[in-house]
Enzyme design. Structure first.
Site, PDB file in Angstrom:
ATOM      1  N   CYS A 107     -10.767 -22.238 -32.782  1.00  0.00           N
ATOM      2  CA  CYS A 107      -9.388 -22.514 -33.174  1.00  0.00           C
ATOM      3  C   CYS A 107      -9.356 -23.747 -34.068  1.00  0.00           C
ATOM      4  O   CYS A 107     -10.005 -24.761 -33.759  1.00  0.00           O
ATOM      5  CB  CYS A 107      -8.544 -22.746 -31.921  1.00  0.00           C
ATOM      6  SG  CYS A 107      -6.888 -23.375 -32.255  1.00  0.00           S
ATOM      7  N   GLU A 137     -13.330 -25.497 -23.954  1.00  0.00           N
ATOM      8  CA  GLU A 137     -12.804 -26.407 -24.975  1.00  0.00           C
ATOM      9  C   GLU A 137     -13.117 -27.856 -24.618  1.00  0.00           C
ATOM     10  O   GLU A 137     -13.570 -28.640 -25.468  1.00  0.00           O
ATOM     11  CB  GLU A 137     -11.286 -26.239 -25.141  1.00  0.00           C
ATOM     12  CG  GLU A 137     -10.692 -27.181 -26.174  1.00  0.00           C
ATOM     13  CD  GLU A 137      -9.174 -27.162 -26.225  1.00  0.00           C
ATOM     14  OE1 GLU A 137      -8.597 -28.168 -26.685  1.00  0.00           O
ATOM     15  OE2 GLU A 137      -8.564 -26.161 -25.812  1.00  0.00           O
TER      16      GLU A 137
END
Length: 299
Positions: A107, A137
């Site tokens: 992302c 993440e």
């Protein structure tokens, strides 16, 4: 049954980062029709997306007990796709050394956080990173350096001796948690520099729940491993909505259990296929049998 009002909380559907990751995976299969493709961990946190990708002959390798760096040992050839959650520079280098073809579906907001953290590390700052332990993440950030300290909600603020502290966070955290932890750090380290990295997709979905009025039931459609979905559940409870339900699909509910509610709001995590959310809404809105999930229609 009493007259019911069913509200579709907007926005819904994939966020930009999830959409980019899925399109990247599908385009990789088009570009390499005959090569082995393996995703390093779940592309996004939704098991039905994982199942749908199998229709494209794209495999997923996942092991919660292993880091992305360790998991890479199980991919020996072909193409490796890095997931929307990002990976640390060490994973990049290891994949290159193995001779794999690298495809990055990270992302853009995650990449932005990584870039900012690296900039401050290069200036000899200690990093306070607010996130969830073992979340991919967060892992991509806190494995970058020993000078990155992971801070989880409810845990103590680290004691360190330096005037150079930079504070940031996982993009899918609760806006309440971030404010609370930021305030704690400001009190202890007034010299710290703060950078709120909650992505817009996460923020507007949480705010949309806080803006709901006269709702007695909230349904959050999302995978139990999806942090942004679970934070929507938390926000619903903090907003004092009397009944909050977390489900994966329409298979998890029975219409009879919702007959007593006057106003039902339905929302979903940023990695939840709209197809699955629409099935829930259609089932509760119309006098129809519970629909079956067709995996080939997910993507």
């Amino acid at each position: 049954m009493k007259t019911q009002k069913i509200i579709t909380v907007k926005p819904q559907g994939y966020c930009g980062g999830v959409l980019k990751a899925i399109e990247t995976a599908k385009n990789t299969r088009i570009q390499y029709p005959n090569k082995k493709i393996t995703i390093l961990g779940n592309l996004v946190h939704n098991q039905y997306v994982k199942k749908a990708l199998q229709y494209y002959n794209i495999d997923t390798i996942e092991d919660k007990a292993k880091t992305r760096y360790e998991l890479l040992d199980d991919i020996h050839d072909g193409i490796v796709i890095f997931t929307a959650h990002g990976v640390s520079p060490k994973v990049y280098e290891k994949a290159k050394e193995k001779g794999l073809i690298l495809v990055d579906a990270s992302c853009p907001f995650v990449l932005q956080t990584q870039k900012i953290v690296k900039q401050y590390l290069d200036q000899n700052y200690s990093i306070f990173y607010i996130g969830k332990n073992k979340h991919p993440e967060a892992e991509s950030i806190y494995t970058m350096s020993e000078d990155v300290y992971l801070i989880e909600p409810g845990k103590k603020i680290p004691n360190i001796h330096t005037d150079k502290i930079f504070v940031t966070n996982q993009t899918t955290m609760s806006i309440y948690d971030i404010k609370d932890i930021f305030d704690q750090i400001k009190e202890k380290y007034p010299q710290a520099i703060f950078h709120d990295e909650i992505c817009n997709a996460t923020r507007v979905r949480q705010q949309a729940i806080l803006n709901l009025k006269d709702v007695d039931c909230l349904i959050v459609v999302g995978d139990p491993t999806s942090n942004n979905s679970q934070k929507l559940v938390d926000i619903g409870k903090k907003a004092n909505i009397p009944h909050v339900f977390s489900i994966q699909t329409v298979a998890d509910i029975d219409k009879k259990d919702f007959e007593t509610y006057s106003t039902i709001a339905i929302t979903s995590g940023a990695s939840t296929p709209t197809y699955l959310t629409n099935q829930v809404k259609d089932y509760l809105s119309n006098s129809i049998e519970k629909p079956k999930i067709r995996i080939q229609e997910i993507l």
